[in-house]
Design a protein around this motif. Structure first.
Motif, PDB file in Angstrom:
ATOM      1  N   ALA A 100       0.821  -1.204   0.000  1.00 35.18           N
ATOM      2  CA  ALA A 100       0.000   0.000   0.000  1.00 35.18           C
ATOM      3  C   ALA A 100       0.860   1.261   0.000  1.00 35.18           C
ATOM      4  CB  ALA A 100      -0.937  -0.005   1.194  1.00 35.18           C
ATOM      5  N   GLU A 101       2.099   1.156   0.393  1.00 30.79           N
ATOM      6  CA  GLU A 101       2.987   2.315   0.460  1.00 30.79           C
ATOM      7  C   GLU A 101       3.873   2.435  -0.776  1.00 30.79           C
ATOM      8  OE1 GLU A 101       5.105   1.872   4.128  1.00 30.79           O
ATOM      9  OE2 GLU A 101       3.273   1.883   5.300  1.00 30.79           O
ATOM     10  N   MET A 102       3.528   1.730  -1.846  1.00 30.47           N
ATOM     11  CA  MET A 102       4.308   1.761  -3.079  1.00 30.47           C
ATOM     12  C   MET A 102       3.728   2.807  -4.026  1.00 30.47           C
ATOM     13  SD  MET A 102       6.560  -0.740  -2.639  1.00 30.47           S
ATOM     14  CE  MET A 102       7.082  -1.671  -4.060  1.00 30.47           C
ATOM     15  N   ASP A 140       8.311   6.352   0.335  1.00 31.23           N
ATOM     16  CA  ASP A 140       9.236   7.226   1.056  1.00 31.23           C
ATOM     17  C   ASP A 140      10.655   7.225   0.483  1.00 31.23           C
ATOM     18  OD1 ASP A 140       9.667   4.641   1.930  1.00 31.23           O
ATOM     19  OD2 ASP A 140       9.769   5.146   4.049  1.00 31.23           O
ATOM     20  N   TYR A 141      10.859   6.596  -0.669  1.00 33.97           N
ATOM     21  CA  TYR A 141      12.141   6.644  -1.375  1.00 33.97           C
ATOM     22  C   TYR A 141      12.053   7.759  -2.412  1.00 33.97           C
ATOM     23  CZ  TYR A 141      13.942   2.113   0.311  1.00 33.97           C
ATOM     24  OH  TYR A 141      14.412   1.083   1.087  1.00 33.97           O
ATOM     25  N   TRP A 159      16.507   5.481  -6.284  1.00 35.71           N
ATOM     26  CA  TRP A 159      15.616   6.053  -5.279  1.00 35.71           C
ATOM     27  C   TRP A 159      16.283   5.855  -3.935  1.00 35.71           C
ATOM     28  CZ3 TRP A 159      14.494   3.296  -9.487  1.00 35.71           C
ATOM     29  CH2 TRP A 159      13.654   3.902 -10.431  1.00 35.71           C
ATOM     30  N   LYS A 160      16.094   6.821  -3.037  1.00 32.96           N
ATOM     31  CA  LYS A 160      16.807   6.762  -1.766  1.00 32.96           C
ATOM     32  C   LYS A 160      15.938   7.335  -0.655  1.00 32.96           C
ATOM     33  CE  LYS A 160      21.136   8.522   0.159  1.00 32.96           C
ATOM     34  NZ  LYS A 160      22.349   9.294  -0.120  1.00 32.96           N
ATOM     35  N   ALA A 211      20.860   6.815   3.789  1.00 34.63           N
ATOM     36  CA  ALA A 211      22.100   6.130   3.405  1.00 34.63           C
ATOM     37  C   ALA A 211      21.989   4.606   3.428  1.00 34.63           C
ATOM     38  CB  ALA A 211      23.245   6.574   4.320  1.00 34.63           C
ATOM     39  N   ASN A 212      21.069   4.057   4.211  1.00 31.29           N
ATOM     40  CA  ASN A 212      20.925   2.610   4.312  1.00 31.29           C
ATOM     41  C   ASN A 212      19.756   2.039   3.515  1.00 31.29           C
ATOM     42  OD1 ASN A 212      23.105   2.216   6.149  1.00 31.29           O
ATOM     43  ND2 ASN A 212      21.812   3.029   7.764  1.00 31.29           N
ATOM     44  N   HIS A 213      18.915   2.883   2.970  1.00 29.43           N
ATOM     45  CA  HIS A 213      17.714   2.448   2.247  1.00 29.43           C
ATOM     46  C   HIS A 213      17.763   3.005   0.831  1.00 29.43           C
ATOM     47  CE1 HIS A 213      16.586   2.169   6.484  1.00 29.43           C
ATOM     48  NE2 HIS A 213      15.752   1.221   6.101  1.00 29.43           N
ATOM     49  N   LYS A 214      18.224   2.167  -0.104  1.00 26.00           N
ATOM     50  CA  LYS A 214      18.413   2.606  -1.485  1.00 26.00           C
ATOM     51  C   LYS A 214      17.875   1.546  -2.447  1.00 26.00           C
ATOM     52  CE  LYS A 214      22.823   4.706  -0.231  1.00 26.00           C
ATOM     53  NZ  LYS A 214      24.264   4.676  -0.499  1.00 26.00           N
TER      54      LYS A 214
END
Length: 158
Positions: free
Chosen positions: A21-23, A38-39, A54-55, A58-61
Motif C-alpha cells: 500500500a505504500e508503493m 518514502d524513497y 531512489w533513496k 544512506a541505508n535504504h536505497k
C-alpha cells in the motif's frame, strides 16, 4: 499448532499488504517500476531527467538500470549469477555474499555487511537486462524482503 501457523501466515500477509500500500509507480521512458513511497527520486548525473535510483537515506536505497547490452540470458543466468557472486566477493570487501538464487527470469544475490543487507538482481526480459540493488537494515529484512520481491515483479520494459 494450525492456529499458530495461520496467525503467522496472516501476519506475513498483512505486513506484505501494508508494504504494498505504500508503493508508488515511477513511469520512465524505458521502464516503469513500483518503489516505496518514502524513497525519493535521484536524477542520473549523466542523463538529466532520467531517474534510475531512489533513496530514503544512506541505508535504504534502490536502483534499476535497463541494459540493452546486458550479458545475461535465460540460458546463462546461472553462470551470470556465479560471475556476479565472485565479483562481489572480490571487489566489495566486507560483504558476506550468499549463493545466487534464480527464479525464472530473475536472479538475486543477498549480501550482508555489518547491519546492512543488500540484494543485487538481474532480470532477463525481451533482449534487455535490468540490473540493480536494494539495500536496507538487516533488522528490517522481514519487512523489506517482500517489498524487494514486489519491486522486481513490477519492473516493466517499455
Amino acid at each position: 499448532m494450525k492456529k499458530v501457523f495461520f496467525a503467522i501466515v496472516m501476519m506475513a500477509f498483512a505486513l506484505t499488504a501494508s508494504a504494498q500500500a505504500e508503493m508508488v509507480t515511477y513511469d520512465g521512458a524505458k521502464f516503469s517500476v513500483q518503489h516505496p513511497k518514502d524513497y525519493a527520486d535521484v536524477v542520473d548525473d549523466w542523463t538529466p531527467g532520467v531517474v534510475n535510483e531512489w533513496k530514503k537515506d544512506a541505508n535504504h536505497k534502490l536502483s534499476v538500470w535497463p541494459d540493452e547490452y546486458g550479458d545475461a540470458t535465460l540460458e546463462t543466468l546461472k553462470d551470470w549469477g556465479n560471475i556476479m557472486k565472485q565479483d562481489f566477493e572480490e571487489k566489495d570487501e566486507g560483504w558476506k555474499v550468499d549463493a545466487p538464487v534464480i527464479n525464472g527470469k530473475y536472479l538475486s544475490i543477498r549480501m550482508v555487511a555489518g547491519d546492512v543487507v543488500q540484494y543485487y538482481y538481474t532480470i532477463v526480459e525481451d533482449g534487455l537486462n535490468f540490473t540493480g540493488k536494494m539495500s536496507f537494515l538487516a533488522s528490517e529484512e522481514a519487512q523489506y524482503k517482500p517489498i524487494f520481491d514486489a519491486v522486481l515483479a513490477s519492473i516493466k520494459k517499455k
